[in-house]
Each structure stands twice: as structure tokens, then as C-alpha cells.
Design a protein around this motif. Structure first.
Motif, PDB file in Angstrom:
ATOM      1  N   LEU A 177       0.078 -22.412   5.292  1.00  0.00           N
ATOM      2  CA  LEU A 177       0.734 -22.803   4.047  1.00  0.00           C
ATOM      3  C   LEU A 177      -0.234 -23.598   3.172  1.00  0.00           C
ATOM      4  N   PRO A 178      -0.012 -23.601   1.866  1.00  0.00           N
ATOM      5  CA  PRO A 178      -0.910 -24.338   0.966  1.00  0.00           C
ATOM      6  C   PRO A 178      -1.030 -25.809   1.348  1.00  0.00           C
ATOM      7  N   ARG A 179      -2.240 -26.324   1.176  1.00  0.00           N
ATOM      8  CA  ARG A 179      -2.497 -27.736   1.443  1.00  0.00           C
ATOM      9  C   ARG A 179      -3.395 -28.292   0.344  1.00  0.00           C
ATOM     10  N   GLU A 180      -3.387 -29.600   0.203  1.00  0.00           N
ATOM     11  CA  GLU A 180      -4.259 -30.251  -0.769  1.00  0.00           C
ATOM     12  C   GLU A 180      -5.565 -30.663  -0.100  1.00  0.00           C
ATOM     13  N   VAL A 181      -6.679 -30.376  -0.795  1.00  0.00           N
ATOM     14  CA  VAL A 181      -8.000 -30.769  -0.306  1.00  0.00           C
ATOM     15  C   VAL A 181      -8.780 -31.347  -1.478  1.00  0.00           C
ATOM     16  N   THR A 182      -9.823 -32.073  -1.158  1.00  0.00           N
ATOM     17  CA  THR A 182     -10.696 -32.626  -2.197  1.00  0.00           C
ATOM     18  C   THR A 182     -11.936 -31.766  -2.306  1.00  0.00           C
ATOM     19  N   TRP A 183     -12.232 -31.326  -3.530  1.00  0.00           N
ATOM     20  CA  TRP A 183     -13.383 -30.460  -3.776  1.00  0.00           C
ATOM     21  C   TRP A 183     -14.059 -30.905  -5.066  1.00  0.00           C
ATOM     22  N   LYS A 184     -15.310 -31.315  -4.943  1.00  0.00           N
ATOM     23  CA  LYS A 184     -16.078 -31.782  -6.087  1.00  0.00           C
ATOM     24  C   LYS A 184     -15.360 -32.897  -6.841  1.00  0.00           C
ATOM     25  N   GLY A 185     -14.769 -33.803  -6.061  1.00  0.00           N
ATOM     26  CA  GLY A 185     -14.121 -34.973  -6.633  1.00  0.00           C
ATOM     27  C   GLY A 185     -12.733 -34.755  -7.189  1.00  0.00           C
ATOM     28  N   LYS A 186     -12.195 -33.546  -7.034  1.00  0.00           N
ATOM     29  CA  LYS A 186     -10.865 -33.243  -7.545  1.00  0.00           C
ATOM     30  C   LYS A 186      -9.952 -32.788  -6.407  1.00  0.00           C
ATOM     31  N   THR A 187      -8.652 -32.988  -6.598  1.00  0.00           N
ATOM     32  CA  THR A 187      -7.667 -32.520  -5.630  1.00  0.00           C
ATOM     33  C   THR A 187      -7.273 -31.085  -5.979  1.00  0.00           C
ATOM     34  N   VAL A 188      -7.407 -30.216  -4.997  1.00  0.00           N
ATOM     35  CA  VAL A 188      -7.125 -28.793  -5.188  1.00  0.00           C
ATOM     36  C   VAL A 188      -6.103 -28.356  -4.145  1.00  0.00           C
ATOM     37  N   THR A 189      -5.147 -27.536  -4.557  1.00  0.00           N
ATOM     38  CA  THR A 189      -4.187 -26.969  -3.619  1.00  0.00           C
ATOM     39  C   THR A 189      -4.601 -25.543  -3.291  1.00  0.00           C
ATOM     40  N   THR A 190      -4.694 -25.230  -2.018  1.00  0.00           N
ATOM     41  CA  THR A 190      -5.155 -23.909  -1.607  1.00  0.00           C
ATOM     42  C   THR A 190      -4.443 -23.437  -0.343  1.00  0.00           C
ATOM     43  N   GLY A 191      -4.239 -22.147  -0.261  1.00  0.00           N
ATOM     44  CA  GLY A 191      -3.644 -21.550   0.922  1.00  0.00           C
ATOM     45  C   GLY A 191      -4.646 -20.793   1.769  1.00  0.00           C
ATOM     46  N   ILE A 192      -5.940 -21.044   1.547  1.00  0.00           N
ATOM     47  CA  ILE A 192      -6.966 -20.245   2.228  1.00  0.00           C
ATOM     48  C   ILE A 192      -7.144 -20.641   3.686  1.00  0.00           C
ATOM     49  N   PHE A 193      -6.609 -21.784   4.090  1.00  0.00           N
ATOM     50  CA  PHE A 193      -6.780 -22.217   5.485  1.00  0.00           C
ATOM     51  C   PHE A 193      -5.745 -21.521   6.370  1.00  0.00           C
ATOM     52  N   LYS A 194      -6.176 -20.450   7.017  1.00  0.00           N
ATOM     53  CA  LYS A 194      -5.309 -19.681   7.921  1.00  0.00           C
ATOM     54  C   LYS A 194      -5.750 -19.899   9.363  1.00  0.00           C
ATOM     55  N   GLU A 195      -4.784 -19.898  10.267  1.00  0.00           N
ATOM     56  CA  GLU A 195      -5.089 -20.048  11.687  1.00  0.00           C
ATOM     57  C   GLU A 195      -4.345 -18.996  12.494  1.00  0.00           C
ATOM     58  N   PRO A 196      -4.950 -18.534  13.590  1.00  0.00           N
ATOM     59  CA  PRO A 196      -4.277 -17.535  14.441  1.00  0.00           C
ATOM     60  C   PRO A 196      -2.987 -18.082  15.037  1.00  0.00           C
TER      61      PRO A 196
END
Length: 216
Positions: free
Chosen positions: A10-29
Motif C-alpha cells: 500500500l502507498p507509504r510516505e517517504v522522504t526524497w530530496k528533502g520532500k515528502t512523497v507518497t508512493t506505492g512502489i514498495f511491494k513485498e512477496p
């Protein structure tokens, strides 16, 4: 042809280049069987629905055969299954061998190949390296998307059966090569621009390329 891993997240918030970004790219088996629905898998989600998800991008697939290439390219990077953001990690399915419009069955599930994956900056977030998007596209190892024609359950170890080969014979790799203008092939470009199995946004893009080409 087999699914060796089913991956969700599911989408999560991460910090990227000093900004908060929401992404769903983190998938796990996942070990349990998962319901595949018309827009995604149970337990899975996309953050920006303007460019991710939708019926034509319901299931993202990445060939396990590409993992060896990336391990040699990125020797210091761990490559757990699902790291490319794919829902299915598979064996036996290659971009240059799959036609847009090919139909597959996994148990009761029916799927259709729709398009290659064009990476966005969030792939760089997943790998922790800004150059990953450029490297990914340059590799031509894009993976591909399925549209879900019939919903059902899937699990690691399930086999895929090709039930209908699209007779236009335009591969996933052909679409990528035309997009990056790797080859000058007017005949293929005209055929792709009229390919009904290709999503409308892609057809519109290639139809514009045809119009530009025909002016000269």
C-alpha cells in the motif's frame, strides 16, 4: 511460464530530496493466495492514480530473468523479489516474445498484455539512486502490464497458459523501441497507431507521431 512471486504494498510516505512523497512502489512477496481484481490486487495500491493504476495497468509484471542483469549492473544493491514494484515476478515471459493483446489464464483468472512500463522518478526512490529511471529505460527491460479480463485468485507457483496469441504480432519490446525512437520503422509505426489492444493514450501518442512523419 510461472508466477514465482506475488507482491503487494500500500502507498507509504517517504522522504526524497528533502520532500515528502507518497508512493506505492514498495511491494513485498506474500505467501497466501491473493485476489486479483479489475484495478489491482487485494492489499495493493497506487499513490498517484493519474499515472499509475487503472484497468490497463491493473497488474505489473517483471521477468525474473532480468534480475541477473541488474545484479551485475548494481552489484552492491540487494534485489529482493518485488523491488521493481511488480505485482508478479515471473519466469518464461519476455518483452520481445509477448504481443500486445496476448491473453493468458492463471486458474480462473484471464489477463491481457497491454503495454510496457515507462518508469517514473519513484523507481529511483525505491533504489535510492536518481539515475535508476534512465538506466531502467536504457536497459529495455521494462516489464509489462496486464489488464484483468476475469478476476480470481493467484499464488506463487501458479502457471500461466497462453490462450490467445494476438495476430498483429506487435511485441511489448516493439512499443518501447518505437517510443525511444530506437528504430525508424514507418510501417510498424502505422500498425501500432491502429492497434486496438494498445491503450488509447498510447495510440494517441503514436498517431501523433504518424501525423508528424507524414508531413515530411
Amino acid at each position: 511460464m510461472k508466477v514465482i512471486s506475488v507482491n503487494v504494498g500500500l502507498p507509504r510516505e517517504v522522504t526524497w530530496k528533502g520532500k515528502t512523497v507518497t508512493t506505492g512502489i514498495f511491494k513485498e512477496p506474500v505467501s497466501e493466495r491473493v485476489m486479483v481484481r479489475s484495478l489491482n490486487l487485494n492489499g495493493d495500491g497506487q499513490a498517484d492514480l493519474t499515472v499509475h493504476g487503472g484497468a490497463d495497468k491493473a497488474v505489473y509484471v517483471y521477468p525474473f530473468e532480468h534480475y541477473d542483469y541488474w545484479q551485475s549492473e548494481l552489484p552492491d544493491t540487494e534485489l529482493p523479489l518485488g523491488i521493481f514494484g511488480e505485482n508478479f515476478t515471473t519466469t518464461g515471459l519476455k518483452e520481445e516474445e509477448l504481443n500486445i493483446g496476448d491473453r493468458f489464464q492463471i486458474g480462473t483468472i484471464q489477463l491481457m498484455v497491454t503495454q510496457p512500463r515507462l518508469p517514473c522518478y519513484k523507481l529511483g526512490i525505491r533504489f535510492g539512486r536518481p539515475d535508476m529511471v534512465k538506466r531502467f529505460l536504457a536497459s529495455r527491460r521494462t516489464g509489462f502490464y496486464f489488464r484483468v479480463l476475469q478476476e480470481g485468485e493467484v499464488g506463487a507457483g501458479d502457471t500461466l497458459e497462453l490462450v490467445n496469441r494476438d495476430d498483429n504480432n506487435i511485441t511489448v519490446a516493439d512499443i518501447t523501441q518505437l517510443y525511444v525512437r530506437e528504430q525508424d520503422n514507418p510501417e510498424l509505426l502505422h500498425r501500432v497507431a491502429q492497434l486496438e489492444a494498445l491503450p488509447e493514450s498510447w495510440r494517441n501518442y503514436f498517431q501523433e507521431q504518424v501525423r508528424r512523419q507524414d508531413k515530411f
